[in-house]
Design an enzyme around this catalytic site. Structure first.
Site, PDB file in Angstrom:
ATOM      1  N   VAL A 172       0.843  -1.198   0.000  1.00  0.00           N
ATOM      2  CA  VAL A 172       0.000   0.000   0.000  1.00  0.00           C
ATOM      3  C   VAL A 172       0.879   1.251   0.000  1.00  0.00           C
ATOM      4  CG1 VAL A 172      -1.624   1.350   1.395  1.00  0.00           C
ATOM      5  CG2 VAL A 172      -1.999  -1.092   1.082  1.00  0.00           C
ATOM      6  N   PHE A 209      -8.219   1.467  -1.173  1.00  0.00           N
ATOM      7  CA  PHE A 209      -8.991   0.438  -1.870  1.00  0.00           C
ATOM      8  C   PHE A 209      -8.205  -0.185  -3.023  1.00  0.00           C
ATOM      9  CE2 PHE A 209     -12.115   3.498  -0.122  1.00  0.00           C
ATOM     10  CZ  PHE A 209     -12.701   2.662   0.813  1.00  0.00           C
ATOM     11  N   CYS A 254      -5.246  -9.375   2.317  1.00  0.00           N
ATOM     12  CA  CYS A 254      -6.294  -8.454   2.783  1.00  0.00           C
ATOM     13  C   CYS A 254      -7.617  -9.136   3.099  1.00  0.00           C
ATOM     14  CB  CYS A 254      -6.494  -7.365   1.750  1.00  0.00           C
ATOM     15  SG  CYS A 254      -4.957  -6.508   1.415  1.00  0.00           S
ATOM     16  N   LYS A 288      -3.368 -14.374  -6.740  1.00  0.00           N
ATOM     17  CA  LYS A 288      -4.144 -13.942  -7.910  1.00  0.00           C
ATOM     18  C   LYS A 288      -3.138 -13.510  -8.975  1.00  0.00           C
ATOM     19  CE  LYS A 288      -4.733  -9.056  -6.870  1.00  0.00           C
ATOM     20  NZ  LYS A 288      -5.667  -7.961  -6.780  1.00  0.00           N
ATOM     21  N   ARG A 296       0.817 -14.817  -0.030  1.00  0.00           N
ATOM     22  CA  ARG A 296       0.249 -14.875   1.317  1.00  0.00           C
ATOM     23  C   ARG A 296      -1.205 -15.360   1.240  1.00  0.00           C
ATOM     24  NH1 ARG A 296       1.886  -8.979   3.291  1.00  0.00           N
ATOM     25  NH2 ARG A 296       1.268  -8.584   1.148  1.00  0.00           N
TER      26      ARG A 296
HETATM   27  C1  UGA Z   1      -8.424  -6.382  -1.882  1.00  0.00           C
HETATM   28  C2  UGA Z   1      -9.523  -5.403  -2.305  1.00  0.00           C
HETATM   29  O1  UGA Z   1     -10.064  -5.819  -3.574  1.00  0.00           O
HETATM   30  C3  UGA Z   1      -8.980  -3.984  -2.444  1.00  0.00           C
HETATM   31  O2  UGA Z   1     -10.028  -3.078  -2.749  1.00  0.00           O
HETATM   32  C4  UGA Z   1      -8.346  -3.581  -1.104  1.00  0.00           C
HETATM   33  O3  UGA Z   1      -7.767  -2.285  -1.165  1.00  0.00           O
HETATM   34  C5  UGA Z   1      -7.256  -4.586  -0.741  1.00  0.00           C
HETATM   35  O4  UGA Z   1      -7.830  -5.908  -0.660  1.00  0.00           O
HETATM   36  C6  UGA Z   1      -6.701  -4.194   0.607  1.00  0.00           C
HETATM   37  O5  UGA Z   1      -7.441  -4.249   1.593  1.00  0.00           O
HETATM   38  O6  UGA Z   1      -5.552  -3.729   0.675  1.00  0.00           O
HETATM   39  P1  UGA Z   1      -6.399  -7.618  -3.143  1.00  0.00           P
HETATM   40  O7  UGA Z   1      -6.130  -8.328  -1.862  1.00  0.00           O
HETATM   41  O8  UGA Z   1      -5.266  -7.032  -3.908  1.00  0.00           O
HETATM   42  O9  UGA Z   1      -7.447  -6.414  -2.928  1.00  0.00           O
HETATM   43  O10 UGA Z   1      -7.090  -8.702  -4.096  1.00  0.00           O
HETATM   44  P2  UGA Z   1      -8.511  -8.880  -4.799  1.00  0.00           P
HETATM   45  O11 UGA Z   1      -8.428  -8.453  -6.206  1.00  0.00           O
HETATM   46  O12 UGA Z   1      -9.587  -8.325  -3.968  1.00  0.00           O
HETATM   47  O13 UGA Z   1      -8.630 -10.474  -4.793  1.00  0.00           O
HETATM   48  C7  UGA Z   1      -8.667 -11.171  -3.556  1.00  0.00           C
HETATM   49  C8  UGA Z   1      -8.861 -12.649  -3.780  1.00  0.00           C
HETATM   50  O14 UGA Z   1     -10.168 -12.915  -4.247  1.00  0.00           O
HETATM   51  C9  UGA Z   1      -7.908 -13.271  -4.795  1.00  0.00           C
HETATM   52  O15 UGA Z   1      -7.421 -14.491  -4.269  1.00  0.00           O
HETATM   53  C10 UGA Z   1      -8.788 -13.527  -6.006  1.00  0.00           C
HETATM   54  O16 UGA Z   1      -8.352 -14.617  -6.771  1.00  0.00           O
HETATM   55  C11 UGA Z   1     -10.117 -13.806  -5.344  1.00  0.00           C
HETATM   56  N1  UGA Z   1     -11.287 -13.554  -6.221  1.00  0.00           N
HETATM   57  C12 UGA Z   1     -11.549 -12.294  -6.661  1.00  0.00           C
HETATM   58  C13 UGA Z   1     -12.122 -14.591  -6.552  1.00  0.00           C
HETATM   59  O17 UGA Z   1     -11.922 -15.752  -6.160  1.00  0.00           O
HETATM   60  N2  UGA Z   1     -13.217 -14.332  -7.336  1.00  0.00           N
HETATM   61  C14 UGA Z   1     -13.498 -13.090  -7.792  1.00  0.00           C
HETATM   62  O18 UGA Z   1     -14.523 -12.933  -8.498  1.00  0.00           O
HETATM   63  C15 UGA Z   1     -12.638 -12.043  -7.445  1.00  0.00           C
END
Ligand code: UGA
Length: 445
Positions: free
Chosen positions: A16, A158, A271, A331, A338
């Site tokens: 961040v 975010f 997160c 992802k 992590r």
């Molecule tokens: C998340 C939030 O999306 C951000 O808005 C926030 O700022 C951030 O946490 C934080 O608190 O710092 P991030 O952890 O980078 O962001 O990842 P995401 O894109 O949210 O994905 C999280 C997980 O959900 C991944 O493992 C992804 O593969 C999974 N995912 C996402 C799914 O399984 N299905 C989906 O439809 C979307």
């Protein structure tokens, strides 16, 4: 008289803090960064990214060269040299699920000892409600009678890993938790270049506690969307329906929206899982009913069971089988592992006596550090084809877009048995079958 733009300090240069620091530099502010890990701070000061984040390495070098962004030798030096201090340190998870506030508390004490003029302390780390109040109390307590004024504000972040740069420059909303006019005016000035691009209703100014809760509520809701669609994937499997089409049909309703409805291996990362647990703990401590949040977490936990069961069903007996793993990062677009579902699946497969051969475009060195190569039990490969060589089943756990360019015929031909368990529904089942794969998806007929 035109006053100089405020100088910004970013305390904590992680996923961040670093994008935020470079983002404000890009907007034209003078930014000083600091991290209490001297090796990391040195590495950043030399223009080398401590983690993979698309687009950031070039910006880091540019802003360092132009001296828009500098790295202070000590955290105190950064605190003394700026008026606005963004607190971006970690709030890791404690054993009981609650957030460990030790780093934030230490920063607050440090700020108290560094007061040399007005400071606006902005909490950006995701923190339980009432953290800003604690920061304020701590600074007062340790300020040793200093009468320099300060404000505490909350500006939840975010941005997502993998798209941090675009997310910083094009936020969908800006939330500012403030309790003084001075803090509000300073933050509005700082964010003005971003606010000018946003419709007026996308900037929300609230009290401190509300801003903190907006962040937790957002991450918990995203997690809930994912768990909901994963539950629907199970319904699809039980009824011969297709979850991708169910998600599309649901997502076209503007009240639901299409995002975060991709079924698969579940959510990981630093997160969503951690923030969800912290919110559960926060609710429990206040005697609230958090059954909904617990179910979201439980459904996610069971995704790993579900995946391992699919692999086992595909090969019948896991012991002695070679499993090729495509994707280890939590992802695509990041080298972060992590709480990555892939690691949990790998550990379970190993415990069942299988061998794993894994490939990831970015996360291999992190994976090697956490789950070291071990004879022929754990191997890391330089390509997807190499990982697939001699394997009895191929399991896709991170939907890197480049995997779509793989030659499926070549992949199938490299394997002992061409079975594909597509944990993220990345591939077209018909194309995979045409290449000779026995295809198993998540919630697909
Ligand atoms: C998340 C939030 O999306 C951000 O808005 C926030 O700022 C951030 O946490 C934080 O608190 O710092 P991030 O952890 O980078 O962001 O990842 P995401 O894109 O949210 O994905 C999280 C997980 O959900 C991944 O493992 C992804 O593969 C999974 N995912 C996402 C799914 O399984 N299905 C989906 O439809 C979307």
């Amino acid at each position: 008289m035109i006053s100089a733009p405020p100088k910004v300090a970013i305390i904590g240069l992680g996923h961040v803090g670093l994008p935020t620091a470079l983002g404000f530099a890009e907007l034209g502010f003078q930014v000083v960064g600091a991290d209490d890990d001297p090796a990391k701070a040195r590495q950043i000061a030399q223009g080398r990214m401590p983690f993979f984040e698309p687009g950031l390495d070039e910006r880091l070098r540019r802003h360092l060269a132009q001296q828009r962004f500098t790295v202070a030798d000590t955290v105190q030096e950064a605190m003394r040299s700026a008026e606005i201090l963004f607190v971006c340190v970690g709030t890791p998870q404690r054993e009981d699920g609650s957030a460990d506030m030790a780093q934030i508390e230490a920063v607050a004490r440090s700020i108290a000892r560094s007061l040399n003029g007005y400071k606006l302390v902005v909490e950006k780390s995701t923190s339980p409600v009432r953290t800003a109040e604690q920061i304020k109390r701590t600074i007062r307590r340790y300020a040793n009678g200093s009468d320099h004024p300060f404000d505490v504000a909350v500006n939840p972040e975010f941005l997502r890993e993998g798209t941090a740069w675009t997310d910083f420059l094009h936020p969908d909303r800006i939330v500012l938790g403030v309790e003084s006019e001075r803090a509000r005016a300073l933050l509005l000035e700082l964010f003005r270049p971003l606010i000018e691009r946003l419709p007026a209703d996308r900037v929300i100014v609230t009290d401190l506690n509300t801003a903190e809760l907006i962040k937790h509520a957002s991450n918990a809701f995203l997690a809930a969307k994912i768990s909901f669609i994963n539950l629907m994937a199970d319904f699809c499997e039980a009824s011969g329906a297709d979850v991708a089409l169910v998600a599309r049909g649901m997502g076209l309703d503007p009240r639901i929206g299409p995002a975060f409805l991709r079924a698969g291996a579940g959510f990981g990362g630093y997160c969503l899982p951690k923030d969800l647990r912290a919110l559960i703990r926060m609710g429990e401590e206040r005697g609230l009913d958090v059954a909904l949040l617990r179910a979201v977490e439980e459904i996610n936990r069971r995704r790993v069971d579900r995946l391992v069961a699919k692999v086992e069903q595909a090969v019948w007996v896991l012991r002695g089988k070679t499993v090729a793993i495509l994707g280890v990062a939590f992802k695509p677009g990041t080298d972060d592992i992590r709480e990555a579902p892939a690691l949990k699946v790998m550990e379970r497969l190993l415990a069942a006596g299988a061998r794993v051969q894994a490939y990831d475009p970015q996360a291999l060195s992190n994976a090697r550090a956490l789950l070291p190569p071990d004879g022929d039990r754990v191997q890391y490969s330089d390509s997807a084809y190499e990982a697939a060589r001699g394997a009895h089943v191929l399991v896709l756990l991170t939907e890197w877009p480049e995997f779509l360019d793989l030659d499926l015929d070549r992949l199938a031909a490299a394997m002992e048995v061409p079975i594909l368990v597509d944990g993220r529904n990345l591939f077209d089942p018909a194309a995979a079958r045409a290449a000779g794969f026995d295809y198993v998806g998540m919630g697909r007929p």
